[in-house]
Design an enzyme around this catalytic site. Sequence first.
Site, mmCIF file in Angstrom:
data_model
loop_
_atom_site.group_PDB
_atom_site.id
_atom_site.type_symbol
_atom_site.label_atom_id
_atom_site.label_comp_id
_atom_site.label_asym_id
_atom_site.label_seq_id
_atom_site.Cartn_x
_atom_site.Cartn_y
_atom_site.Cartn_z
ATOM 1 C CG HIS A 78 40.569 -4.894 55.814
ATOM 2 N ND1 HIS A 78 39.626 -5.339 54.925
ATOM 3 C CD2 HIS A 78 39.946 -4.836 57.001
ATOM 4 C CE1 HIS A 78 38.486 -5.531 55.563
ATOM 5 N NE2 HIS A 78 38.651 -5.236 56.829
ATOM 6 C CE LYS A 88 39.743 -7.346 60.351
ATOM 7 N NZ LYS A 88 38.940 -6.281 60.928
ATOM 8 C CG HIS A 141 38.155 -10.302 54.135
ATOM 9 N ND1 HIS A 141 39.255 -9.655 53.657
ATOM 10 C CD2 HIS A 141 37.122 -9.439 53.990
ATOM 11 C CE1 HIS A 141 38.906 -8.427 53.242
ATOM 12 N NE2 HIS A 141 37.618 -8.289 53.433
ATOM 13 C CG ASP A 181 32.065 -8.298 50.269
ATOM 14 O OD1 ASP A 181 32.826 -7.447 49.764
ATOM 15 O OD2 ASP A 181 31.533 -8.162 51.382
ATOM 16 N NE ARG A 187 36.223 11.456 38.016
ATOM 17 C CZ ARG A 187 35.362 10.476 37.899
ATOM 18 N NH1 ARG A 187 35.103 9.968 36.733
ATOM 19 N NH2 ARG A 187 34.731 9.978 38.947
#
Length: 483
Positions: A178, A182, A240, A235, A51
């Site tokens: 992510h 690893k 994960h 989370d 923006r």
Amino acid sequence: MVSRVIPVEPFDLVIFGGTGDLARRKILPGLHRRFLAGQVTAEARIIGAARSQMDDAGYRKMVRAAIHEFGAPEDQDKAGIDAFLEILRYVPIDARGENGWQELAAHVRPGLVHAYYFSVGPGLFGDLAERLHSHGIADENSRIVVEKPFGHDLESARALNATLAEHFRECQIYRIDHYLGKETVQNLMAVRFANILFEPLWNAQYVDHIQITVAVTVGVGGRGAYYDKSGAMRDMVQNHLMQLLCLIAMEPPSRFDPDAVRDEKLKVIRALEPVDPHHIVRGQYAASGEEPGYREDVGDPRSLTESFIALRCHISNWRWAGTPFYLRTGKKLKARSSEIAVVFKDAPHAIFGQDAGQHRNILSIQLQPNEGMMLDVTIKEPGPGGMRLIDVPLDMTFAEALGEEIEDVPDAYERLIMDVIRGNQTLFMRGDEVEAAWAWTDPIIEGWEARGDVPKPYDVGSTGPEDALMMLHRDGRRWREIK
Ligand code: BG6
């Protein structure tokens, strides 16, 4: 020196949210590193879109500052940064309106790989996908990259998948976790599927249990508003830890190709049994002295969100029937340490008079801080005094075994972005995987919400609430040390 780097073909990468936190911390410093390594060439173009009103020069200035702040100390050479900044462009854009789209379209070069990184809130995914099409810059060969959190529950994940599916095929959608980028996580597959040694023992007959721990020392930082609506379960566990669990438990895929691997992971998730409430411990870090507690960090004195969770789960299939998997993750713990430990059963007959559970082979796979693997083996204690047994580690810390080569290993984001350009989805979550993970997670969360469970307080710098220790104790086991 960087070795064995094959440059990727020229590409245009548009980062929506190109001035945001993730772009500055991870995406842009990561691309800079791949540029220095020679993997991203000067023919690539990276276009920040957000923006803020800015021109190319302003964006380059911002990215230079981001590389100084978040890049590795060895990547600070001015000439290298200058050359990287040359491939950057910036376009101010209105994701929900029409401003900026024509200019963006003018930057995107026909005939190249186009990747669009949606580093923005999921509320904008639909608008972006639609405009990419209406402005003619999305084609069969375009890819979109989306970040976690992918939904808040099954319903919202389904809705997101449906929105993206209106404009892109599954093979064009790269959902990032992510952890899959690893190094050690991929090594887990190499160790399991490139060696004959472990596979015969990799089942309920020989494995007593498996522990997966992801401990961090930081708190919620500036992400309190997001985190308080998520908690450790959403989370960390839904994504994960779930991915780690899949890689450790899945059947060998027939090929190392994206769908063969993801089919096997999906079967693991679908075979997860519902979790018994007695096998769940939630915690929240408490204030101590000067140190604020979780509730102060998120600004809600009554918050019931967990910053720690430990649970025991089971996979109902032939390989793992009866083997507990213990998952544990939390913030503000004793150390930053992530480990998967495969704890094997006792030798079937104790000819040295050893007690049950006293000497066990443990394969520990260390994800961070020092990536490596260790196998605890029982041997005779050297010297006179009879047949006394001790456990010693066969240590394969990669930094020692591989020396310099490990220093140039790309971090998770670098590797994953290069995979997007190469068109390899193996390390990305498929839509059905994400939905299956939510389908398992939702009833667990609904259960504690319905019961009105209050998370147990734990001290900053500890290993979590006492109840988590007790949970394993009741099973006659103990957690691996967090160190
Ligand atoms: C993120 C979570 O996805 O992963 C964070 O949102 C967490 O809360 C982080 O701290 C952990 O990642 P890493 O790579 O530092 O272990």
